[in-house]
Design a protein around this motif. Structure first.
Motif, PDB file in Angstrom:
ATOM      1  N   PRO A   1      -7.960  -3.093   0.751  1.00 16.17           N
ATOM      2  CA  PRO A   1      -7.662  -3.522  -0.623  1.00 16.17           C
ATOM      3  C   PRO A   1      -6.771  -4.763  -0.718  1.00 16.17           C
ATOM      4  CG  PRO A   1      -6.335  -1.582  -0.042  1.00 16.17           C
ATOM      5  CD  PRO A   1      -7.072  -2.002   1.202  1.00 16.17           C
TER       6      PRO A   1
ATOM      7  N   GLY B   1      -4.469   2.285  -3.309  1.00 22.88           N
ATOM      8  CA  GLY B   1      -3.781   1.740  -2.130  1.00 22.88           C
ATOM      9  C   GLY B   1      -3.529   2.776  -1.052  1.00 22.88           C
TER      10      GLY B   1
ATOM     11  N   ARG C   1      -8.442  -3.126  -6.004  1.00 24.99           N
ATOM     12  CA  ARG C   1      -7.654  -2.124  -5.309  1.00 24.99           C
ATOM     13  C   ARG C   1      -7.796  -0.814  -6.063  1.00 24.99           C
ATOM     14  NH1 ARG C   1      -2.361  -3.778  -8.072  1.00 24.99           N
ATOM     15  NH2 ARG C   1      -1.891  -1.919  -9.293  1.00 24.99           N
TER      16      ARG C   1
ATOM     17  N   ASN D   1       0.822  -1.216   0.000  1.00 23.75           N
ATOM     18  CA  ASN D   1       0.000   0.000   0.000  1.00 23.75           C
ATOM     19  C   ASN D   1       0.859   1.271   0.000  1.00 23.75           C
ATOM     20  OD1 ASN D   1       0.966   0.056   2.612  1.00 23.75           O
ATOM     21  ND2 ASN D   1      -1.010   0.356   3.587  1.00 23.75           N
TER      22      ASN D   1
END
Ligand SMILES: Cc1cc2nc3c(=O)[nH]c(=O)nc-3n(C[C@H](O)[C@H](O)[C@H](O)COP(=O)(O)OP(=O)(O)OC[C@H]3O[C@@H](n4cnc5c(N)ncnc54)[C@H](O)[C@@H]3O)c2cc1C
Length: 440
Positions: free
Chosen positions: A63, A56, A53, A15
């Motif tokens: 996600p 992120g 996703r 992320n």
């Protein structure tokens, strides 16, 4: 920002904050709605679980997946714009910054935005992303219609006209109802904002909060723990022409001071946490008054490169400031090593079933910790205060609440679950986070 690294059959995805990682079995990148429908059909038929996703930018596991991850960056851009009604339809993977630029070109704008514009439109609305303003609801409330690819491979359109149950469920669904392939946004004529950053004593912000929130269409403030000064941000529409900061000023203030020196200081303080209160008091003396006028979306958002993690709770407006004061006291009493500012925003109610501001005027309080620093013990203690006031955690930010607890906080929880059962009875769209916060 986020990374995808091939590693044998699986890939690693990380992320924005760099602290949440997963290893999807496959990352699918459809470039047309037909391809998206096809891949959802295939995944459902082979009992795979699918998670979309966005950019992120969530701090939760929303996600993350170890099964099929869908990357919608190939479905981006404006599909349709009706300039009479102001309704503009964009693809679900469109990044907010791109949407803002496109809207600008059309002479339109979103009426309110959050702190940044790097999220995708669908990702932002799915977690209830919000800006600030006591008469302003969150981003999902700006959604007039949604196209969503559901587990049976159908594309469904939910609008406010065909009974509002489905759209009120789908506006904030944390990816649990299907893949949002397009979003129709309500837009306003393009406008300029006048932004004033004004440091004032914390006591004064707390005592005058109602007047400040009423006098400024978008009001918020930041306060460093251990300090007595708050930086208030006041943004109001204006007919005056743009008077933005110069490129050099922007570079020095945003990139060098706020993000560059700030990042170095926070990394250094990790080794000498006892210095945090003194450094915070010293830094707060440098909060300076400034003003600028520019196209609205440029002044809603900030430039953020410091990597951090965050917990944000939405509190009933009447309790928000009391909760914030208790948090500041707790940080001081427990000598918590927290060197990043706390952000306090105000928001109007809306009616999305899982919106944090569902049917209540709210104050949002957000605490941050540098990505390299420990956060869990401090956030968990602070969270207890938010819990006492019936706080609802942001779906995209750190929290420890479970489905059973959250069910008590959302009056239409059962109606949402009914829609979920109807659209995704076999739970194609689930992951560890959704099992935790929405249940099996
Ligand atoms: C620096 C920073 C600043 C931030 N500022 C704010 C702020 O001011 N206000 C605020 O409220 N939040 C803020 N956030 C949080 C952020 O807005 C949310 O976490 C948002 O959901 C992130 O969007 P994303 O596109 O990155 O989605 P992701 O984080 O990738 O995904 C979020 C959720 O959306 C789902 N999703 C994504 N795309 C789709 C789709 N097409 N269909 C169905 N589901 C989908 C995902 O499955 C997941 O459940 C901030 C975050 C960061 C890192």
């Amino acid at each position: 920002m986020t990374s995808v690294i091939s590693a044998g059959k699986t890939e690693t995805w990380t992320n924005w904050a760099g602290d949440r990682t997963c290893h999807p079995q496959a990352i699918e990148r459809p470039t047309s709605r037909g391809q998206l429908v096809d891949l959802i059909g295939r995944s459902a038929a082979s009992d795979r679980q699918v998670t979309v996703r966005g950019s992120g930018h969530s701090f939760t596991g929303a996600p993350l997946t170890d099964d099929v991850m869908v990357d919608l960056s190939g479905l981006s851009g404006v599909i349709d714009a009706d300039l009479d009604s102001g309704l503009v339809k964009v693809m679900g993977g469109t990044v907010l910054a791109d949407a803002n630029r496109e809207l600008d070109r059309l002479g339109r704008a979103l009426i309110n935005l959050g702190d940044i514009d790097r999220q995708t439109v669908a990702g932002a609305i799915s977690t209830g992303t919000h800006g600030t303003g006591e008469t302003m609801p969150n981003l999902p409330a700006q959604v007039a219609a949604l196209d969503i690819v559901t587990a049976d491979g159908e594309v469904r359109t939910f609008t406010e006209d065909d009974g509002d149950e489905m759209i009120r469920a789908a506006r904030v669904a944390v990816g649990s109802l299907g893949v949002i392939s397009a979003v129709t946004l309500r837009t306003a004529p393009a406008f300029n904002l006048h932004r004033e950053d004004v440091p004032i004593p914390l006591d004064q912000v707390l005592s005058d909060f109602d007047e400040l929130a009423a006098a400024n269409r978008h009001f918020e403030f930041f306060v460093f723990p251990y300090t007595e000064t708050a930086l208030t941000l006041r943004r109001n529409p204006t007919d005056r022409p743009p008077a933005p900061r110069s490129g050099v000023e922007r570079f020095i203030s945003d990139r060098v001071i706020e993000n560059g020196i700030g990042d170095l200081a926070l990394r250094g303080l990790k080794r000498v946490p006892d210095l945090i209160p003194r450094v915070a008091r010293f830094s707060s003396r440098f909060m300076t008054q400034s003003e600028q006028i520019d196209t609205a979306h440029r002044l809603f958002v900030n430039y953020r490169t410091i990597r951090f993690t965050e917990m944000e709770y939405c509190l009933p407006r009447e309790h928000g400031l009391e909760a914030l004061t208790r948090v500041l006291d707790l940080v001081r009493e427990e000598k918590m090593p927290m060197g990043m500012p706390i952000e306090c925003r105000v928001l109007a109610p809306d009616d999305a079933m899982l919106s944090m501001s569902y049917e209540r005027s709210s104050i949002y309080v957000a605490v941050h910790q540098h990505a390299t620093a420990e956060w869990r013990p401090w956030f968990e203690q602070i969270e207890q205060i938010f819990t006492e006031y019936q706080g609802r955690p942001h779906w995209g930010k750190r929290h420890t609440r479970t489905a059973a607890e959250l069910a008590e906080l959302y009056p239409e929880w059962d109606s949402f679950q009914k829609v979920r059962d109807e659209l995704d009875p076999d739970r194609v769209f689930t992951n560890e986070y959704l099992r935790e916060v929405l249940g099996e």
